[in-house]
Design a protein around this motif. Structure first.
Motif, PDB file in Angstrom:
ATOM      1  N   PRO A 258       0.901  -1.110   0.112  1.00 32.14           N
ATOM      2  CA  PRO A 258       0.089  -0.125   0.086  1.00 32.14           C
ATOM      3  C   PRO A 258       0.894   1.355  -0.039  1.00 32.14           C
ATOM      4  O   PRO A 258       0.499   2.398  -0.350  1.00 32.14           O
ATOM      5  CB  PRO A 258      -0.774  -0.208   1.125  1.00 32.14           C
ATOM      6  CG  PRO A 258      -0.931  -1.514   1.556  1.00 32.14           C
ATOM      7  CD  PRO A 258       0.722  -2.028   1.248  1.00 32.14           C
TER       8      PRO A 258
ATOM      9  N   TYR B  89       4.045   1.449  -1.489  1.00 32.65           N
ATOM     10  CA  TYR B  89       4.914   1.896  -2.801  1.00 32.65           C
ATOM     11  C   TYR B  89       3.854   1.887  -4.064  1.00 32.65           C
ATOM     12  O   TYR B  89       4.575   2.090  -4.994  1.00 32.65           O
ATOM     13  CB  TYR B  89       6.016   0.979  -3.018  1.00 32.65           C
ATOM     14  CG  TYR B  89       5.888  -0.364  -2.791  1.00 32.65           C
ATOM     15  CD1 TYR B  89       6.184  -1.366  -1.735  1.00 32.65           C
ATOM     16  CD2 TYR B  89       5.429  -1.173  -3.860  1.00 32.65           C
ATOM     17  CE1 TYR B  89       6.009  -2.617  -1.659  1.00 32.65           C
ATOM     18  CE2 TYR B  89       5.450  -2.442  -3.883  1.00 32.65           C
ATOM     19  CZ  TYR B  89       5.801  -3.171  -2.963  1.00 32.65           C
ATOM     20  OH  TYR B  89       5.622  -4.664  -2.830  1.00 32.65           O
ATOM     21  N   ALA B  90       2.561   1.066  -3.676  1.00 32.58           N
ATOM     22  CA  ALA B  90       1.898   1.260  -4.906  1.00 32.58           C
ATOM     23  C   ALA B  90       1.667   2.630  -5.547  1.00 32.58           C
ATOM     24  O   ALA B  90       1.662   2.696  -7.005  1.00 32.58           O
ATOM     25  CB  ALA B  90       0.322   0.501  -4.356  1.00 32.58           C
ATOM     26  N   PRO B  91       1.492   3.601  -4.832  1.00 31.76           N
ATOM     27  CA  PRO B  91       1.434   4.999  -5.625  1.00 31.76           C
ATOM     28  C   PRO B  91       2.381   5.386  -6.377  1.00 31.76           C
ATOM     29  O   PRO B  91       2.426   5.975  -7.521  1.00 31.76           O
ATOM     30  CB  PRO B  91       1.357   5.995  -4.159  1.00 31.76           C
ATOM     31  CG  PRO B  91       0.731   5.176  -3.153  1.00 31.76           C
ATOM     32  CD  PRO B  91       1.323   3.964  -3.501  1.00 31.76           C
ATOM     33  N   TRP B  92       3.825   4.941  -5.835  1.00 33.15           N
ATOM     34  CA  TRP B  92       4.845   5.362  -6.723  1.00 33.15           C
ATOM     35  C   TRP B  92       4.810   4.470  -7.985  1.00 33.15           C
ATOM     36  O   TRP B  92       5.284   5.242  -9.072  1.00 33.15           O
ATOM     37  CB  TRP B  92       6.245   4.763  -6.252  1.00 33.15           C
ATOM     38  CG  TRP B  92       6.755   5.404  -4.948  1.00 33.15           C
ATOM     39  CD1 TRP B  92       6.213   6.631  -4.262  1.00 33.15           C
ATOM     40  CD2 TRP B  92       7.728   5.043  -4.101  1.00 33.15           C
ATOM     41  NE1 TRP B  92       6.589   6.851  -3.117  1.00 33.15           N
ATOM     42  CE2 TRP B  92       7.719   5.924  -3.034  1.00 33.15           C
ATOM     43  CE3 TRP B  92       8.697   4.184  -4.215  1.00 33.15           C
ATOM     44  CZ2 TRP B  92       8.801   5.953  -2.208  1.00 33.15           C
ATOM     45  CZ3 TRP B  92       9.834   3.955  -3.351  1.00 33.15           C
ATOM     46  CH2 TRP B  92       9.807   5.208  -2.172  1.00 33.15           C
TER      47      TRP B  92
ATOM     48  N   ASP C 179       2.354   3.662  -9.459  1.00 33.63           N
ATOM     49  CA  ASP C 179       1.150   4.030 -10.334  1.00 33.63           C
ATOM     50  C   ASP C 179       1.459   5.516 -11.072  1.00 33.63           C
ATOM     51  O   ASP C 179       1.577   5.744 -12.420  1.00 33.63           O
ATOM     52  CB  ASP C 179       0.037   4.602  -9.310  1.00 33.63           C
ATOM     53  CG  ASP C 179      -1.224   4.862 -10.106  1.00 33.63           C
ATOM     54  OD1 ASP C 179      -2.412   4.661  -9.461  1.00 33.63           O
ATOM     55  OD2 ASP C 179      -1.172   5.153 -11.227  1.00 33.63           O
TER      56      ASP C 179
ATOM     57  N   SER D 142      -1.569   0.497 -12.338  1.00 31.99           N
ATOM     58  CA  SER D 142      -2.480   1.427 -11.610  1.00 31.99           C
ATOM     59  C   SER D 142      -2.719   0.770 -10.254  1.00 31.99           C
ATOM     60  O   SER D 142      -2.458  -0.123  -9.943  1.00 31.99           O
ATOM     61  CB  SER D 142      -3.891   1.473 -12.122  1.00 31.99           C
ATOM     62  OG  SER D 142      -4.738   0.873 -11.226  1.00 31.99           O
ATOM     63  N   GLN D 143      -2.562   1.888  -9.184  1.00 32.42           N
ATOM     64  CA  GLN D 143      -2.675   1.494  -7.755  1.00 32.42           C
ATOM     65  C   GLN D 143      -3.792   0.719  -7.412  1.00 32.42           C
ATOM     66  O   GLN D 143      -3.637  -0.434  -6.644  1.00 32.42           O
ATOM     67  CB  GLN D 143      -2.625   2.941  -6.918  1.00 32.42           C
ATOM     68  CG  GLN D 143      -2.795   2.756  -5.565  1.00 32.42           C
ATOM     69  CD  GLN D 143      -2.635   4.043  -4.550  1.00 32.42           C
ATOM     70  OE1 GLN D 143      -2.316   4.898  -5.529  1.00 32.42           O
ATOM     71  NE2 GLN D 143      -3.052   3.960  -3.431  1.00 32.42           N
ATOM     72  N   LYS D 144      -4.862   1.032  -7.793  1.00 33.22           N
ATOM     73  CA  LYS D 144      -6.197   0.259  -7.733  1.00 33.22           C
ATOM     74  C   LYS D 144      -6.286  -1.275  -8.062  1.00 33.22           C
ATOM     75  O   LYS D 144      -6.474  -2.234  -7.273  1.00 33.22           O
ATOM     76  CB  LYS D 144      -7.079   0.840  -8.163  1.00 33.22           C
ATOM     77  CG  LYS D 144      -8.794   0.429  -7.703  1.00 33.22           C
ATOM     78  CD  LYS D 144      -9.771   1.488  -7.695  1.00 33.22           C
ATOM     79  CE  LYS D 144     -10.880   0.503  -6.506  1.00 33.22           C
ATOM     80  NZ  LYS D 144     -12.081   0.294  -7.432  1.00 33.22           N
TER      81      LYS D 144
ATOM     82  N   LEU E 148      -3.643  -3.146  -5.852  1.00 32.54           N
ATOM     83  CA  LEU E 148      -4.062  -3.539  -4.876  1.00 32.54           C
ATOM     84  C   LEU E 148      -5.188  -4.522  -4.678  1.00 32.54           C
ATOM     85  O   LEU E 148      -5.290  -5.596  -4.047  1.00 32.54           O
ATOM     86  CB  LEU E 148      -4.611  -2.212  -3.749  1.00 32.54           C
ATOM     87  CG  LEU E 148      -3.531  -1.497  -3.135  1.00 32.54           C
ATOM     88  CD1 LEU E 148      -4.339  -0.183  -2.650  1.00 32.54           C
ATOM     89  CD2 LEU E 148      -2.802  -2.336  -2.199  1.00 32.54           C
TER      90      LEU E 148
ATOM     91  N   THR F 222      -7.464  -0.156   0.591  1.00 35.16           N
ATOM     92  CA  THR F 222      -6.203  -0.089   1.312  1.00 35.16           C
ATOM     93  C   THR F 222      -6.363  -0.911   2.504  1.00 35.16           C
ATOM     94  O   THR F 222      -5.698  -1.747   2.827  1.00 35.16           O
ATOM     95  CB  THR F 222      -5.519   1.177   1.703  1.00 35.16           C
ATOM     96  OG1 THR F 222      -5.635   1.909   0.115  1.00 35.16           O
ATOM     97  CG2 THR F 222      -4.152   1.233   2.019  1.00 35.16           C
TER      98      THR F 222
END
Lengths: 349, 304, 273
Positions: A19, A21-24, A26, A32-34, A37, A167
């Motif tokens: 959760p 490093y997913a935004p990085w 993305d 994609s972050q979503k 996850l 998340t």
């Protein structure tokens, strides 16, 4: 710590910190972050199911071909209760676990007296039995399945809607996986675990020591069923949907593949297996396309236009299950120890 | 009354069809100790081969006759390339490897024949009713299935009990190392048995095809039923497979035919229609569970 | 003086005291045991008794049904007829594991150890079984000194202490058979059924096994199947001779040696008369 242990720890840390490093990833355009996850939540849940199967299959030598049934039971417990307005997770989850344990007790008591293929078949048949009950349950959707409108409510502790939902749920699933791994670790190294593993190694020998193997195998069977029911309850929350197809015998086959692929009878094997299986399912078509493109370009360099259009080559990537099936056969024939065995040999049996 | 007779005949027809499928499975199982989950895929290929050959030759009978050697060839190829390497392994390995074969088979079919199903049109003479008695019409095709199924069953009985090959097969079932030591080519025998199983499965598939539709994965669900039958009958026993198949065929058919009306008296129409087939399936599994509790190796199980 | 029973009623020894010996009870009483495999009668109305504290050897030509008898006594085969009484209790229908818990342990003719486990693990499991049920889910068994201690001692007693942490599969054949005996001993049995403990052993290993069994004499009651005649005559207090599933004679080694029926049926055949 051994190499195997280090690699397992690294994988766990990578999973746990997703959760963050997913935004990085993305932002870097990797994924994609979503999507990441959501996909990895599914991986975690199926890893829990695979760990539960590994307890009886890998450590107990019990080839249960009906394990997916507990995913269904756990899921339907949540779904049916939610359908009737009981959305509290504090009610749904214990019911899911308890119902699965009860079914495992009944199925195990009847099946564990049989041996070999008869056992495989009877577990498969009981699973199909429950599957057909699900199909016949018209008020709960039957074959079409049941939509779950509201996720399990844990007195507001867990956001069930809104931006944090995904998340938060991911973290919950990760924590459950870690706890389940810890539990299984304790179980397989305890006296109970020794009795179970001894029964797998040489059953007449265990009888000759005075250990009635049936009771320990049945207990393991029930524990595995209960944990898998928990996975089912989590899955129902994740997909917000439950259907009999999730209990079909081919789903049980998927679970067995995960356990064997990852490395049977090792603690972390099923986690590797779940990751590998689901990532393969997701990305194999893409990987195949890349490989086919290389191949096509190589052949075109030699044969020129005789190689044919790239599109017709790429269309082959749609049939990725052929590759998956071939991989499975090759693993069974030549790499039977699974992924975990690639990281070194274990000290004890 | 005519309805009952008709449904009973349907039950016999389904039973014979299931017997063809189960016989191959129990032979392979009994002799090579091989759990073949891909047996349902052979059933599927039989149906698809027949669909193609029927379209080519414009004749269902020709299509069926051509599909059988094609299935034999397929069976032999699969045995030589993959199955052969599994004989020494344990059952879990069989399950996994043949599960992989199912994945390959389903996608292969999709590749060659496309994702849509096929229909096999029946020639006119099979499509009309035959009058068993002046008041009893029955679909000729289903009657033909019964005749063919019974003929094959008799042939299998003759083959296994009265021919030398059959003797080797039965000997192989009891002790395969021994027959090897006696100079019989065990490898060839196994390939033969597997091929025979493939032909039987394909025959079942192509005969079922005009009744159900030809589709991808059509063998996967019916495979479980075949396994249930051989477990009830006893693994390795053709006689057991026959009796169990007939029982299962009857339960399934009569259940689906009679239960909806029975259930409609206290359930809604849709509920009754959904529940009835599920209940007949459940009855079959319950029967299997009951048999296994009473006789853990099936009704006529050879091994202890 | 001669205690050899007439043929037909073999095995029913008089319960009077032997001169100079302590009063012994029958720990095992077998009456009229029958076991058929299809048309073959492997055990044909066999009767036998074993006294507490003795080493009782079972000999007979191949095919006499010795291993079948052990399988029935230990509960791995269900007899078709007859009665088995152990320490005064009828165990004829009792499952194998339950008999072990009553104190009736066995070793296997074809070595049967837990190959994936270490030698110490093997014996520790025997000790674990002896201590009661295994429904303990939390504490690691390998760290449990109440298991490791006695297991180590048992391994020491059979001379395998130096192999404690080696996987059982890596032990030599003779060492594996010693391990079998260690496991059987760890069950703290009242009666030990030993099925050819020296099978497949070379002369050195056999000698070690005989020494081991000799050291147990008097402490453990044993029913021993063996082909090695020297070992049998050296170890046994009494010998029963089995031919075609029946006990044809029971007595001390000297009596058996002298028995003419035994000589013809078994020992005699080798001498050609």
């Amino acid at each position: 710590m051994t190499w195997r242990g280090r690699i397992a720890a690294i994988v766990l840390v990578l999973l746990g910190l997703l959760p963050w490093y997913a935004p990085w990833l993305d932002a870097a355009g990797v994924i994609s972050q979503k999507f990441a996850l959501t996909l990895m939540t599914r991986v975690l849940i199926l890893a829990i199911a695979a760990v539960s199967l590994n307890l009886i299959l890998g450590y107990g030598g019990i080839v249960s071909f009906g394990h997916a049934v507990y995913i269904g039971l756990g899921g339907y417990a949540v779904g049916i209760l939610a359908h009737h307005g009981f959305t509290s997770g504090f009610l749904q989850f214990p019911v899911a676990i308890g119902l699965s344990a009860l079914f495992a007790l009944a199925i195990g008591a009847l099946s564990l007296r049989t041996r070999g293929v008869y056992f495989i078949m009877i577990t498969l048949a009981f699973a199909q039995l429950v599957y057909y009950v699900g199909v016949g349950l018209e008020p709960y959707g039957g074959d079409d399945g049941l939509t779950i409108n509201r996720r399990s409510d844990f007195a507001g502790l867990l956001p069930t809607r809104g931006p944090d939902k995904t998340t938060a749920f991911y973290i919950v699933c990760f924590v459950v996986l870690v706890l389940v791994l810890g539990l299984v670790h304790r179980l397989v190294n305890s006296r109970f675990g020794m009795a179970l593993r001894g029964a797998k190694s040489n059953e007449p020998r265990m009888q000759a020591l005075g250990i009635s193997t049936f009771r320990y195998r049945l207990t393991a069977f029930v524990i595995a069923g209960a944990i898998c029911g928990l996975a089912g309850a989590l899955l129902a929350n994740h997909t917000e949907f439950i259907s009999p197809a999730m209990m079909h015998w081919t789903r049980s086959g998927d679970l067995i593949v995960m356990v064997v692929l990852g490395g049977m009878g090792s603690l972390f094997g099923p986690v590797y297996g779940a990751v590998a299986f689901l990532l393969l399912e997701e990305f194999l078509p893409g990987l195949l396309k890349i490989g086919l493109t290389w191949l096509h370009d190589g052949v075109a360099a030699v044969l020129g236009p005789g190689a044919g259009a790239l599109e017709s080559w790429l269309r082959l990537a749609e049939y990725w299950q052929i590759a998956l099936g071939a991989i499975l056969i090759l693993v069974v024939l030549y790499a039977r120890g699974g992924i975990d065995s690639l990281f070194g040999r274990s000290r004890h049996g | 009354m005519t309805l009952l007779i008709e449904q009973t005949l349907n039950g016999i027809q389904l039973g014979l069809l299931m017997f063809l499928l189960a016989a191959g499975l129990t032979l392979v199982f009994g002799i090579m100790d091989l759990v073949n989950l891909a047996h349902g895929s052979l059933y599927m290929f039989g149906a698809y081969f027949c669909a193609s050959f029927t379209a080519w030759t414009d004749s269902f009978v020709l299509g069926a006759l051509l599909a059988l050697p094609a299935a034999l060839l397929l069976g032999v190829v699969v045995e030589v390339i993959v199955v052969r390497k599994l004989y020494r392994r344990d059952h879990l390995d069989h399950v996994l490897a043949t599960f992989g074969l199912i994945l390959i088979a389903n996608d292969m079919v999709r590749l060659v024949w496309g994702p849509d199903g096929r229909r096999i049109p029946l020639p006119a003479w099979l499509n009309q009713p035959i009058f068993l008695t002046p008041d009893l019409p029955y679909p000729t095709y289903r009657f033909a299935v019964i005749v063919v199924g019974a003929a094959v069953a008799l042939f299998l009985y003759w083959l296994v009990t009265r021919t030398r090959t059959g003797m080797w097969i039965r000997a192989g079932a009891s002790n395969r190392t021994m027959i090897g030591a006696l100079g019989i080519n065990v490898e060839a025998l196994f390939t033969l048995v597997f091929g025979l199983g493939a032909v039987l499965a394909a025959l079942a598939g192509l005969m079922a095809a005009p009744i159900v539709t030809v589709s991808i994965g059509m063998g996967d669900n019916i495979l479980i039923l075949a396994f249930v039958i051989i477990v009830i009958g006893g693994i390795g026993s053709i006689k057991g497979a026959f009796i169990a198949a007939m029982i299962v065929g009857m339960i399934d058919t009569l259940g689906r035919a009679l239960l909806p009306d029975l259930l409609k008296s206290f359930l809604s129409v849709t509920a009754a229609n959904t529940a009835a087939p599920a209940l007949s399936s459940m009855a079959i599994y319950l029967l299997m569970a009951g048999v296994l509790v009473w006789r853990p190796t099936g009704l006529f199980g050879a091994r202890g | 003086m001669a205690e050899v029973s007439p043929p037909g009623s073999a095995g029913v020894s008089p319960a009077h005291e032997r001169a100079g010996g302590p009063r012994s009870q029958d720990i095992l009483k077998v009456e009229g045991l029958v076991k058929r495999f299809g048309g073959l009668v492997a055990t044909d109305g066999l009767s036998l008794d074993v006294r507490e504290g003795e080493v009782h050897a079972l000999i007979g030509p191949n095919g006499a049904g010795k291993t079948t008898l052990i399988a029935q006594l230990s509960g791995f085969l269900r007899s078709d007829a007859g009665r088995i009484e152990f320490a005064g209790r009828d165990i004829t229908l009792l499952p194998a594991a339950a008999r072990v818990r009553l104190g009736l342990a066995r070793s296997f003719q074809i070595t049967s150890v837990l190959r994936d486990f270490t030698a110490l693990d093997n014996v520790a499991l025997a000790e674990q079984a002896r201590q009661g049920h295994s429904f303990r889910f939390w504490r690691p068994a390998r760290a449990d000194r109440s298991l490791r201690g006695p297991a180590g001692a048992a391994l020491d007693a059979v001379g395998l202490a130096h192999r404690a942490d080696d996987p059982a599969a890596s032990l030599s054949h003779g060492e594996q058979r010693q391990l079998e005996v260690a496991m059987a001993l760890a069950c703290d049995p009242r009666l030990l059924l030993l099925d050819e403990p020296m099978a497949g052993m070379g002369p050195e290993e056999s000698a070690r096994m005989v020494d081991l069994l000799r050291s147990l004499r008097g402490q453990r009651t044993m029913l021993l199947i063996e082909h090695d005649m020297d070992a049998v005559f050296a170890l046994a207090d009494r010998i029963t001779v089995l031919v075609y599933g029946r006990a044809i004679a029971t007595g001390t080694p000297a009596e058996i040696r002298a028995n003419p029926e035994v000589r013809t049926a078994y020992l005699g055949e080798a001498e050609g008369g």
